[in-house]
Design an enzyme around this catalytic site. Structure first.
Site, PDB file in Angstrom:
ATOM      1  N   LEU A 192       1.325  -0.809  12.833  1.00  0.00           N
ATOM      2  CA  LEU A 192       2.362   0.181  13.101  1.00  0.00           C
ATOM      3  C   LEU A 192       3.010   0.020  14.462  1.00  0.00           C
ATOM      4  O   LEU A 192       4.228   0.125  14.571  1.00  0.00           O
ATOM      5  CB  LEU A 192       1.765   1.586  13.000  1.00  0.00           C
ATOM      6  CG  LEU A 192       2.128   2.348  11.746  1.00  0.00           C
ATOM      7  CD1 LEU A 192       3.639   2.454  11.616  1.00  0.00           C
ATOM      8  CD2 LEU A 192       1.599   1.642  10.520  1.00  0.00           C
ATOM      9  N   GLY A 195       0.768  -1.243   0.000  1.00  0.00           N
ATOM     10  CA  GLY A 195       0.000   0.000   0.000  1.00  0.00           C
ATOM     11  C   GLY A 195       0.796   1.288   0.000  1.00  0.00           C
ATOM     12  O   GLY A 195       0.369   2.293  -0.564  1.00  0.00           O
ATOM     13  N   ASP A 230      -5.040   2.642  10.750  1.00  0.00           N
ATOM     14  CA  ASP A 230      -6.407   2.289  11.072  1.00  0.00           C
ATOM     15  C   ASP A 230      -6.453   1.943  12.564  1.00  0.00           C
ATOM     16  O   ASP A 230      -6.496   2.844  13.403  1.00  0.00           O
ATOM     17  CB  ASP A 230      -6.772   1.110  10.155  1.00  0.00           C
ATOM     18  CG  ASP A 230      -8.223   0.720  10.203  1.00  0.00           C
ATOM     19  OD1 ASP A 230      -9.053   1.565  10.548  1.00  0.00           O
ATOM     20  OD2 ASP A 230      -8.541  -0.443   9.879  1.00  0.00           O
ATOM     21  N   SER A 231      -6.389   0.682  12.927  1.00  0.00           N
ATOM     22  CA  SER A 231      -6.383   0.322  14.351  1.00  0.00           C
ATOM     23  C   SER A 231      -5.059   0.699  15.011  1.00  0.00           C
ATOM     24  O   SER A 231      -5.003   0.922  16.215  1.00  0.00           O
ATOM     25  CB  SER A 231      -6.601  -1.181  14.508  1.00  0.00           C
ATOM     26  OG  SER A 231      -5.465  -1.892  14.042  1.00  0.00           O
ATOM     27  N   GLY A 232      -3.986   0.770  14.216  1.00  0.00           N
ATOM     28  CA  GLY A 232      -2.663   1.051  14.755  1.00  0.00           C
ATOM     29  C   GLY A 232      -1.896  -0.226  15.104  1.00  0.00           C
ATOM     30  O   GLY A 232      -0.736  -0.163  15.492  1.00  0.00           O
ATOM     31  N   ASN A 233      -2.542  -1.372  14.951  1.00  0.00           N
ATOM     32  CA  ASN A 233      -1.897  -2.656  15.277  1.00  0.00           C
ATOM     33  C   ASN A 233      -0.603  -2.890  14.514  1.00  0.00           C
ATOM     34  O   ASN A 233       0.436  -3.202  15.097  1.00  0.00           O
ATOM     35  CB  ASN A 233      -2.831  -3.831  14.928  1.00  0.00           C
ATOM     36  CG  ASN A 233      -3.859  -4.081  16.010  1.00  0.00           C
ATOM     37  OD1 ASN A 233      -3.640  -3.749  17.164  1.00  0.00           O
ATOM     38  ND2 ASN A 233      -4.987  -4.647  15.622  1.00  0.00           N
ATOM     39  N   ASP A 281      -5.921  -1.038  -1.389  1.00  0.00           N
ATOM     40  CA  ASP A 281      -6.698  -2.010  -2.164  1.00  0.00           C
ATOM     41  C   ASP A 281      -7.963  -2.464  -1.464  1.00  0.00           C
ATOM     42  O   ASP A 281      -8.098  -2.368  -0.243  1.00  0.00           O
ATOM     43  CB  ASP A 281      -5.848  -3.251  -2.416  1.00  0.00           C
ATOM     44  CG  ASP A 281      -5.684  -4.099  -1.152  1.00  0.00           C
ATOM     45  OD1 ASP A 281      -5.170  -3.563  -0.149  1.00  0.00           O
ATOM     46  OD2 ASP A 281      -6.090  -5.275  -1.149  1.00  0.00           O
ATOM     47  N   ARG A 333      -5.597  -0.442  -6.401  1.00  0.00           N
ATOM     48  CA  ARG A 333      -4.395   0.250  -5.917  1.00  0.00           C
ATOM     49  C   ARG A 333      -3.959   1.349  -6.878  1.00  0.00           C
ATOM     50  O   ARG A 333      -3.364   2.344  -6.493  1.00  0.00           O
ATOM     51  CB  ARG A 333      -3.231  -0.739  -5.766  1.00  0.00           C
ATOM     52  CG  ARG A 333      -3.403  -1.744  -4.646  1.00  0.00           C
ATOM     53  CD  ARG A 333      -2.096  -2.498  -4.441  1.00  0.00           C
ATOM     54  NE  ARG A 333      -2.263  -3.700  -3.635  1.00  0.00           N
ATOM     55  CZ  ARG A 333      -2.284  -3.736  -2.299  1.00  0.00           C
ATOM     56  NH1 ARG A 333      -2.149  -2.622  -1.621  1.00  0.00           N
ATOM     57  NH2 ARG A 333      -2.439  -4.863  -1.651  1.00  0.00           N
TER      58      ARG A 333
HETATM   59  P1  IMP Z   1      -3.991  -1.262  11.157  1.00  0.00           P
HETATM   60  O1  IMP Z   1      -2.993  -2.251  11.629  1.00  0.00           O
HETATM   61  O2  IMP Z   1      -5.392  -1.615  11.597  1.00  0.00           O
HETATM   62  O3  IMP Z   1      -3.660   0.173  11.479  1.00  0.00           O
HETATM   63  O4  IMP Z   1      -4.121  -1.439   9.585  1.00  0.00           O
HETATM   64  C1  IMP Z   1      -3.179  -1.012   8.754  1.00  0.00           C
HETATM   65  C2  IMP Z   1      -3.319  -1.621   7.387  1.00  0.00           C
HETATM   66  O5  IMP Z   1      -4.651  -2.073   7.087  1.00  0.00           O
HETATM   67  C3  IMP Z   1      -3.035  -0.574   6.360  1.00  0.00           C
HETATM   68  O6  IMP Z   1      -1.656  -0.454   6.140  1.00  0.00           O
HETATM   69  C4  IMP Z   1      -3.809  -1.083   5.168  1.00  0.00           C
HETATM   70  O7  IMP Z   1      -3.027  -1.997   4.456  1.00  0.00           O
HETATM   71  C5  IMP Z   1      -5.009  -1.764   5.767  1.00  0.00           C
HETATM   72  N1  IMP Z   1      -6.178  -0.859   5.774  1.00  0.00           N
HETATM   73  C6  IMP Z   1      -6.715  -0.206   6.830  1.00  0.00           C
HETATM   74  N2  IMP Z   1      -7.753   0.558   6.469  1.00  0.00           N
HETATM   75  C7  IMP Z   1      -7.899   0.398   5.136  1.00  0.00           C
HETATM   76  C8  IMP Z   1      -8.796   0.962   4.140  1.00  0.00           C
HETATM   77  O8  IMP Z   1      -9.693   1.784   4.420  1.00  0.00           O
HETATM   78  N3  IMP Z   1      -8.600   0.547   2.876  1.00  0.00           N
HETATM   79  C9  IMP Z   1      -7.629  -0.332   2.503  1.00  0.00           C
HETATM   80  N4  IMP Z   1      -6.758  -0.857   3.385  1.00  0.00           N
HETATM   81  C10 IMP Z   1      -6.896  -0.501   4.685  1.00  0.00           C
HETATM   82 MG    MG Z   2      -0.202  -0.719   4.895  1.00  0.00          MG
END
Ligand code: IMP
Ligand code: MG
Length: 174
Positions: A106, A42, A101-104, A157, A163
């Site tokens: 990262l 991404g 998103d959730s931050g998991n 995606d 993408r």
């Molecule tokens: P997190 O670990 O929940 O912060 O998710 C991070 C990853 O989830 C991002 O790097 C994306 O690859 C994917 N993701 C989160 N939200 C979206 C979205 O709205 N569209 C597409 N991919 C997402």
């Molecule tokens: Mg990502």
């Protein structure tokens, strides 16, 4: 399920914002060399556009950490499918992400990279969905804060599609 894509952030606005971010980063890292760590897949479109406008010397590496399957909900499981090629010890590292998103993903990645003792470690993301945060991460550069919608384009995606869209769009399921 059929889906259609609605424009959320038009192409020109994304490009302008990335240029502003590149200017800010160039000022902050003046006199230094910057090592960009891009998260696959991404982050690629964003990193390319960003890197083209950064004026300090830049090197790049890629890492693949995934927490999503082909669904729009996080599985909560983080796995490294490709590690960095080069060591980051004593380097000024900037993580370049598509979205937080959730931050998991990262928080896991930051902890792992901190262990490798970079000179500095900062985080840059094109998009941020603060409402969905479950793990606290401090973001140094944010392109756009967006509401809790599933978005695609500019590297993001839905089931590996979209993408390549040059704008950020919302997925609408009919
Ligand atoms: P997190 O670990 O929940 O912060 O998710 C991070 C990853 O989830 C991002 O790097 C994306 O690859 C994917 N993701 C989160 N939200 C979206 C979205 O709205 N569209 C597409 N991919 C997402
Ligand atoms: Mg990502």
């Amino acid at each position: 399920m059929a889906e259609r894509i609605e424009v959320m952030i038009p192409e020109e606005q994304v490009r302008l914002r990335i240029r502003e971010m590149a200017d800010e980063i160039s000022r902050d890292y003046a006199g230094k060399e910057l090592h960009l760590v891009c998260t696959l897949k991404g982050g690629v479109f964003f990193m390319c556009e960003l890197a083209k406008h950064i004026t300090v010397p830049v090197t790049m590496d890629f890492m693949c950490v995934s927490s999503y399957g082909n669904a729009t909900k996080s599985s909560g499981v983080v796995k490294i499918t490709k590690d960095l090629d080069e060591p980051i010890m004593s380097r000024d590292v900037l993580i370049v992400e598509d979205i937080i998103d959730s931050g998991n993903t990262l928080s896991y990645m930051i902890e792992m990279l901190e262990d490798r003792k970079p000179a500095s470690l900062r985080l840059c993301t094109l998009l941020d969905k603060p409402e969905r945060r479950r793990k606290q991460v401090s973001v140094d550069y944010t392109g756009f804060q967006i509401p809790d919608e599933f978005v695609v384009g500019y590297g993001l995606d839905y089931a590996q599609k979209y993408r390549n869209l040059p704008y950020v769009g919302i997925v609408r399921f009919e």
